[in-house]
Design an enzyme around this catalytic site. Sequence first.
Site, PDB file in Angstrom:
ATOM      1  N   CYS A 179       0.796  -1.125  -0.003  1.00  0.00           N
ATOM      2  CA  CYS A 179       0.231   0.034   0.004  1.00  0.00           C
ATOM      3  C   CYS A 179       0.974   1.213  -0.009  1.00  0.00           C
ATOM      4  CB  CYS A 179      -1.045  -0.024   1.362  1.00  0.00           C
ATOM      5  SG  CYS A 179      -0.185   0.138   2.696  1.00  0.00           S
ATOM      6  N   LYS A 180       0.594   2.444   0.923  1.00  0.00           N
ATOM      7  CA  LYS A 180       1.327   3.587   0.717  1.00  0.00           C
ATOM      8  C   LYS A 180       2.539   3.210   1.920  1.00  0.00           C
ATOM      9  CE  LYS A 180       0.456   8.676   1.220  1.00  0.00           C
ATOM     10  NZ  LYS A 180       1.685   9.013   1.903  1.00  0.00           N
TER      11      LYS A 180
END
Length: 454
Positions: free
Chosen positions: A414-415
């Site tokens: 993800c981030k």
Amino acid sequence: MYIQAVKSEIVSHISYFVAAKAEAFVIDPRRDCGIYLEMAQQVGAKIAYIFETHRNEDYVIGSVELSKLSGAKIIHGPGLAWKYGETLIDGSEYKVGSMKVKAIHTPGHSPDSSCYVLYDNETGDTPFAVFTGDTLFVGDVGRTDFLGSNNIARMSDLLYDGLHGKLLALGDGIIIYPGHGAGSVCGGSLAERDISTLGAERQMNTMLNLDREAFVKFKVGERHEIPPYFKTMEKYNLEGPPILGQTPKPRGLKPSEFKAMMEKGAKVVDIRSPPGFGGAHIPGSYNLTTNRLNNAGWVIPLDAEVLIVAEDAAGVEFASRNLFRIGYDKIVGYLAGGVEAWYKEGNPLSKIDMITPSILKTMIETGEVVEVIDVRRYNEYDEGHIQSAKHIYLGRIPDRLEEIPKDKPVAVICKTGSRSSFAASILLRAGRTRVYNTLGGMDAWKKLGYKIVF
Ligand SMILES: [Fe+2]
């Protein structure tokens, strides 16, 4: 005049308490509404009105309970079948202490969306602020997809009318107080800034610089997700939610009691950091780190019994309060003594293999990882992703399990590594065993200068 923003971190909701000359009003109260009563007491004011900017989809509103406790009148916009409160007429004015509040109906985000313009009667009849709900944010405008894809163009057209015909017409100097800050799912990309004016937004908010056709086209092209719990929020907020009178107070449970409740179907929310969770956790638990607790709404039904694993008492309180705000009423217990107490009794543990972007890169190059799953939101994925990464938004993983290899290594990203830890915990629950979580996520991948594609 006293204006206080009250923020609820997880859903980035901002409510407001406003008082002048012994009377006050509240905009969009949150479910644990005692804070507004305390503020009213502190400034010696009586809460006369509760103004709703719209029905709200992402959290439970506290109006009914606050109205019962304070005697305040609830005002909401027209266009939806509210079962309580009074429906405003566009342009209605309300006197509160030495203030005047003028309601304007600005449908678009939802049919009943309304903004409230604030006047200080002591300094004349010029407005100076407006509470914009989810119609206008700092840096963005509200999403328009809640009535389904067939209505997005129509709702966006209405939103355009409200923004340009009513809000911006108030004048550039007006301070705006929106319903959400950065991180909310009610818009696309809200700015981090807390403070703005209509004039600043006119200059800096790109959504206000599009003509009608381009605005509607952009809104129709947006891709948002609607978590399943939103349906219940909409019903609660139109009909009046269950009133508990206080936030849930989960009981400290011994590992044997905790286990017994899990066996009866209680769901476990572990709010520890991804490395802590990845290192050792209770099999079957979900990793929902504190700032991502609302993602519980993707996988845990609102009527489920919920158990919490946290580092300390403050973590338990934080999780209970924030899960309660999005409609979880049965937060029944927490693991006393945490994971240590669990394994000291000889209970089983699971782990997630954790890797860094540099290891992931090597694994992709050598073919050691066969699938990279990027679980971020659509717009994040579109702004740059790993070439071979497949996009499956984290909330969609349970529905799209068949697309994820069963017996071959899979890496999630993800981030930063938090949402992917949640995604990994979903995959582990679904029986996948060879799952890697990428700590540092795409942020670290980009910092290392590795290739991204769009
Ligand atoms: Fe909203």
